[in-house]
Design a protein around this motif. Structure first.
Motif, PDB file in Angstrom:
ATOM      1  N   MET A  21      10.390   9.360   9.133  1.00 47.55           N
ATOM      2  CA  MET A  21       9.090   9.834   8.671  1.00 47.55           C
ATOM      3  C   MET A  21       8.063   8.691   8.687  1.00 47.55           C
ATOM      4  SD  MET A  21       7.510  12.536   7.698  1.00 47.55           S
ATOM      5  CE  MET A  21       8.847  13.648   7.241  1.00 47.55           C
ATOM      6  N   ARG A  22       8.498   7.489   8.388  1.00 48.78           N
ATOM      7  CA  ARG A  22       7.578   6.349   8.406  1.00 48.78           C
ATOM      8  C   ARG A  22       7.114   6.050   9.836  1.00 48.78           C
ATOM      9  NH1 ARG A  22      11.919   3.186   4.686  1.00 48.78           N
ATOM     10  NH2 ARG A  22      11.696   4.542   2.856  1.00 48.78           N
ATOM     11  N   TYR A  23       8.038   6.154  10.792  1.00 48.79           N
ATOM     12  CA  TYR A  23       7.669   5.935  12.190  1.00 48.79           C
ATOM     13  C   TYR A  23       6.667   6.991  12.663  1.00 48.79           C
ATOM     14  CZ  TYR A  23      11.468   2.525  12.786  1.00 48.79           C
ATOM     15  OH  TYR A  23      12.272   1.418  12.698  1.00 48.79           O
ATOM     16  N   LEU A  24       6.871   8.233  12.267  1.00 46.57           N
ATOM     17  CA  LEU A  24       5.953   9.294  12.661  1.00 46.57           C
ATOM     18  C   LEU A  24       4.570   9.077  12.063  1.00 46.57           C
ATOM     19  CD1 LEU A  24       8.277  12.430  12.370  1.00 46.57           C
ATOM     20  CD2 LEU A  24       7.480  11.301  14.460  1.00 46.57           C
ATOM     21  N   ALA A  25       4.535   8.619  10.802  1.00 50.68           N
ATOM     22  CA  ALA A  25       3.245   8.347  10.158  1.00 50.68           C
ATOM     23  C   ALA A  25       2.498   7.257  10.895  1.00 50.68           C
ATOM     24  CB  ALA A  25       3.469   7.955   8.701  1.00 50.68           C
ATOM     25  N   LEU A  26       3.214   6.200  11.318  1.00 54.16           N
ATOM     26  CA  LEU A  26       2.568   5.112  12.043  1.00 54.16           C
ATOM     27  C   LEU A  26       2.184   5.524  13.457  1.00 54.16           C
ATOM     28  CD1 LEU A  26       4.727   2.175  10.723  1.00 54.16           C
ATOM     29  CD2 LEU A  26       2.273   2.459  10.400  1.00 54.16           C
ATOM     30  N   ALA A  27       2.932   6.478  14.035  1.00 53.23           N
ATOM     31  CA  ALA A  27       2.551   6.992  15.351  1.00 53.23           C
ATOM     32  C   ALA A  27       1.191   7.690  15.265  1.00 53.23           C
ATOM     33  CB  ALA A  27       3.631   7.942  15.865  1.00 53.23           C
ATOM     34  N   HIS A  28       0.970   8.498  14.203  1.00 48.09           N
ATOM     35  CA  HIS A  28      -0.327   9.142  13.993  1.00 48.09           C
ATOM     36  C   HIS A  28      -1.410   8.104  13.713  1.00 48.09           C
ATOM     37  CE1 HIS A  28       1.096  13.238  14.200  1.00 48.09           C
ATOM     38  NE2 HIS A  28       2.007  13.010  13.261  1.00 48.09           N
ATOM     39  N   PHE A  29      -1.053   7.089  12.940  1.00 46.89           N
ATOM     40  CA  PHE A  29      -2.010   6.038  12.605  1.00 46.89           C
ATOM     41  C   PHE A  29      -2.428   5.281  13.869  1.00 46.89           C
ATOM     42  CE2 PHE A  29      -3.001   1.680  11.169  1.00 46.89           C
ATOM     43  CZ  PHE A  29      -4.037   1.956  10.293  1.00 46.89           C
ATOM     44  N   ARG A  46      -0.762  10.713   0.188  1.00 48.96           N
ATOM     45  CA  ARG A  46      -1.569   9.661   0.823  1.00 48.96           C
ATOM     46  C   ARG A  46      -1.154   8.285   0.314  1.00 48.96           C
ATOM     47  NH1 ARG A  46      -6.431   6.864   0.468  1.00 48.96           N
ATOM     48  NH2 ARG A  46      -7.649   6.793   2.413  1.00 48.96           N
ATOM     49  N   THR A  47      -0.672   8.224  -0.909  1.00 44.66           N
ATOM     50  CA  THR A  47      -0.215   6.939  -1.468  1.00 44.66           C
ATOM     51  C   THR A  47       0.932   6.372  -0.634  1.00 44.66           C
ATOM     52  OG1 THR A  47      -0.839   7.650  -3.692  1.00 44.66           O
ATOM     53  CG2 THR A  47       0.709   5.794  -3.506  1.00 44.66           C
ATOM     54  N   SER A  48       1.870   7.238  -0.206  1.00 42.67           N
ATOM     55  CA  SER A  48       2.997   6.784   0.616  1.00 42.67           C
ATOM     56  C   SER A  48       2.511   6.316   1.977  1.00 42.67           C
ATOM     57  CB  SER A  48       4.015   7.920   0.777  1.00 42.67           C
ATOM     58  OG  SER A  48       4.576   8.275  -0.469  1.00 42.67           O
ATOM     59  N   TRP A  52       3.111   2.571   3.543  1.00 44.07           N
ATOM     60  CA  TRP A  52       3.836   2.311   4.796  1.00 44.07           C
ATOM     61  C   TRP A  52       2.973   1.526   5.777  1.00 44.07           C
ATOM     62  CZ3 TRP A  52       5.648   8.088   5.335  1.00 44.07           C
ATOM     63  CH2 TRP A  52       6.593   8.360   4.328  1.00 44.07           C
ATOM     64  N   VAL A  53       1.701   1.897   5.868  1.00 40.71           N
ATOM     65  CA  VAL A  53       0.800   1.184   6.775  1.00 40.71           C
ATOM     66  C   VAL A  53       0.644  -0.261   6.329  1.00 40.71           C
ATOM     67  CG1 VAL A  53      -1.572   1.040   7.618  1.00 40.71           C
ATOM     68  CG2 VAL A  53      -0.423   3.270   7.493  1.00 40.71           C
ATOM     69  N   SER A  54       0.499  -0.462   5.022  1.00 39.31           N
ATOM     70  CA  SER A  54       0.343  -1.819   4.493  1.00 39.31           C
ATOM     71  C   SER A  54       1.596  -2.657   4.742  1.00 39.31           C
ATOM     72  CB  SER A  54       0.036  -1.748   2.995  1.00 39.31           C
ATOM     73  OG  SER A  54      -0.049  -3.035   2.434  1.00 39.31           O
ATOM     74  N   LEU A  55       2.772  -2.049   4.537  1.00 40.87           N
ATOM     75  CA  LEU A  55       4.020  -2.781   4.769  1.00 40.87           C
ATOM     76  C   LEU A  55       4.149  -3.183   6.233  1.00 40.87           C
ATOM     77  CD1 LEU A  55       6.540  -0.732   2.576  1.00 40.87           C
ATOM     78  CD2 LEU A  55       5.789  -3.094   2.206  1.00 40.87           C
ATOM     79  N   PHE A  56       3.767  -2.278   7.136  1.00 52.50           N
ATOM     80  CA  PHE A  56       3.881  -2.607   8.560  1.00 52.50           C
ATOM     81  C   PHE A  56       2.895  -3.703   8.954  1.00 52.50           C
ATOM     82  CE2 PHE A  56       2.300  -1.971  12.885  1.00 52.50           C
ATOM     83  CZ  PHE A  56       3.467  -2.213  13.595  1.00 52.50           C
ATOM     84  N   LEU A  61       7.915  -4.272  11.596  1.00 59.25           N
ATOM     85  CA  LEU A  61       8.907  -3.200  11.492  1.00 59.25           C
ATOM     86  C   LEU A  61       9.905  -3.456  10.361  1.00 59.25           C
ATOM     87  CD1 LEU A  61       9.713  -2.471  15.261  1.00 59.25           C
ATOM     88  CD2 LEU A  61       8.377  -1.064  13.666  1.00 59.25           C
ATOM     89  N   GLU A  62      10.165  -4.708  10.051  1.00 58.95           N
ATOM     90  CA  GLU A  62      11.090  -5.035   8.959  1.00 58.95           C
ATOM     91  C   GLU A  62      10.592  -4.487   7.627  1.00 58.95           C
ATOM     92  OE1 GLU A  62      14.033  -6.430   9.113  1.00 58.95           O
ATOM     93  OE2 GLU A  62      13.912  -6.616  11.300  1.00 58.95           O
ATOM     94  N   GLY A  63       9.285  -4.389   7.484  1.00 57.07           N
ATOM     95  CA  GLY A  63       8.735  -3.891   6.235  1.00 57.07           C
ATOM     96  C   GLY A  63       9.002  -2.412   6.012  1.00 57.07           C
ATOM     97  N   LEU A  64       9.399  -1.685   7.070  1.00 52.90           N
ATOM     98  CA  LEU A  64       9.667  -0.256   6.941  1.00 52.90           C
ATOM     99  C   LEU A  64      11.104   0.040   6.521  1.00 52.90           C
ATOM    100  CD1 LEU A  64       7.801   1.036  10.120  1.00 52.90           C
ATOM    101  CD2 LEU A  64       6.952   0.894   7.762  1.00 52.90           C
ATOM    102  N   ASN A  65      11.943  -0.980   6.467  1.00 53.28           N
ATOM    103  CA  ASN A  65      13.325  -0.770   6.036  1.00 53.28           C
ATOM    104  C   ASN A  65      13.387  -0.474   4.548  1.00 53.28           C
ATOM    105  OD1 ASN A  65      14.274  -1.321   8.622  1.00 53.28           O
ATOM    106  ND2 ASN A  65      14.439  -3.524   8.203  1.00 53.28           N
TER     107      ASN A  65
END
Length: 280
Positions: A21-29, A46-48, A52-56, A61-65
């Motif tokens: 789900m995090r990868y899909l969110a970043l794909a849209h971003f 929206r908080t999530s 996720w964007v901030s962590l990336f 990519l390590e921040g998404l683990n």
């Protein structure tokens, strides 16, 4: 860095649903969608999305683990765990045998450390301490392992016996017997008996403690012979093994051989398998 990563491909390969789900969110971003639109499309707050964007952006990519979950702190200290491990390991190597069950370890912890554990947590603790529930290796009561440091390796060295039918066997049959009238039997004997088994103990993973096991038992000998071509068999059960019993078994094979045919019995190279056995 954002434009160089194929988040859709990563999402297809990912087995973790949360990470996918995090990868899909970043794909849209990456496609330029707003964080509000991404949250609505994926049904995520929206908080999530912001997190996720901030962590990336900060850690790649390590921040998404998933962050490691520490869980509830252990009730035992490191020193107490060491003492418990030493107790279990020492008990598994006692010559008198026996075994520790989960309730025994539960009582030990309560008595020595004044900490109450549920039985299910006892087994979880044992796995954490690198113990597993395994079967012991047996050793004879009269063997002192300290005097035989290589005893374990010696037990693993089994001799392989291969029975081969030699042409000399055919050459030694009476000259008037045609080869097509020869029945080739294969004979062997085995000892059967009943013996108790070893039990399971808690021991370090990768180890198998030795415990004393009574290795005496009541047994009998089974003499067996087979003629593979016709699947004919002859067997004899005896409380002893000697030449006389062997002769009785050969007599059975002789009686099972049709008139006009000759039986050749292939057997192992036991010291008492001599020419005398041919006189029956």
């Amino acid at each position: 860095m954002l434009t160089e990563i194929d988040f859709i491909a990563l999402a297809r390969k990912e087995t973790n649903a949360r990470k996918k789900m995090r990868y899909l969110a970043l794909a849209h971003f990456k496609e330029g969608q707003s964080r509000t639109a991404i949250a609505d499309a994926l049904k995520i707050s929206r908080t999530s999305i912001n997190k996720w964007v901030s962590l990336f952006l900060n850690h790649g990519l390590e921040g998404l683990n998933d962050a490691r979950r520490t869980g509830r702190p252990s009730g035992l200290t490191l020193q107490q765990k060491k003492a418990l491990s030493d107790y279990i390991e020492a008990y598994s190597e006692l010559n008198k045998g026996g075994r520790l069950q989960g309730v025994d370890i539960q009582n030990y912890i309560a008595e020595h450390f004044s900490i109450e554990y549920e039985i299910s947590n006892i087994y979880r603790l044992l796995r954490e301490l690198n113990f597993s529930w395994i079967t012991c290796r047996s050793k004879h009561p009269n063997i002192q392992t300290s005097k035989h440091p290589n005893i374990q390796s010696n037990h693993k060295k089994h001799k392989m016996f291969l029975k081969s039918f030699l042409m000399e066997t055919i050459l030694n049959i009476p000259w008037q017997i045609r080869l097509e009238n020869v029945d080739v039997w294969f004979q062997d004997k085995a000892r059967f008996g009943q013996q108790n088994t070893t039990t399971r103990v808690w021991a370090r993973k990768g180890t198998r403690p030795r415990v004393v096991q009574q290795q005496q038992f009541e047994y009998a000998y089974l003499f067996g012979a087979i003629y593979p071509s016709s699947r004919a068999t002859e067997a004899l059960i005896s409380p002893v093994v000697n030449k006389e019993v062997m002769k009785l078994h050969l007599q059975q094979v002789s009686k099972a051989t049709p008139k006009g045919r000759h039986a050749v019995v292939v057997m192992n190279s036991a010291g008492w398998h001599t020419q005398e056995l041919a006189v029956i």
